[in-house]
Design an enzyme around this catalytic site. Sequence first.
Site: not given
Length: 131
Positions: A40, A42, A51, A53, A87, A90
């Site tokens: 990830n 940010e 993210c 993924e 999430c 993703c």
Amino acid sequence: MKNLLSKALQAAQNSYSPYSKFKVGAAVELDNGEVVTGTNFENASYGLTMCAERIAIYIAQNRFPDAKIITLAIASPTLKNGILSPCGACREVMSEVVRKQGLDFRVIMQTPNDEFTLSTASELLPIAFRF
Ligand code: THU
């Protein structure tokens, strides 16, 4: 599977997560034998956070556009309880990969105590948006 999960866990060390302090790593296994990782990343505006993924999937798709994803593993050294599951955003991206390659793929999700839960991209987003 444990091997891919540990690669995801190792990748999480490169996570840039100063706001949530929640490090996530993802490892994508391709049918050409390559493994691509991501974390990830940010952002101060929060909403622009990406993210692990999606970063791993996008890198894999760019480096090896003709290879098929066969497994995605997700792990965090910060996970305390529950399942580290992707999430919704993703899942949409994972669904697009299934569509592109015409093949579903395994998803290995970390659970506490060095365990994991197994699913697939299609199972995680049933009745996905199509047009
Ligand atoms: N995060 C991921 O990288 N993957 C997920 O599947 C869920 C959430 C990240 C986003 C954010 O940096 C942090 O975890 C806390 O939400």
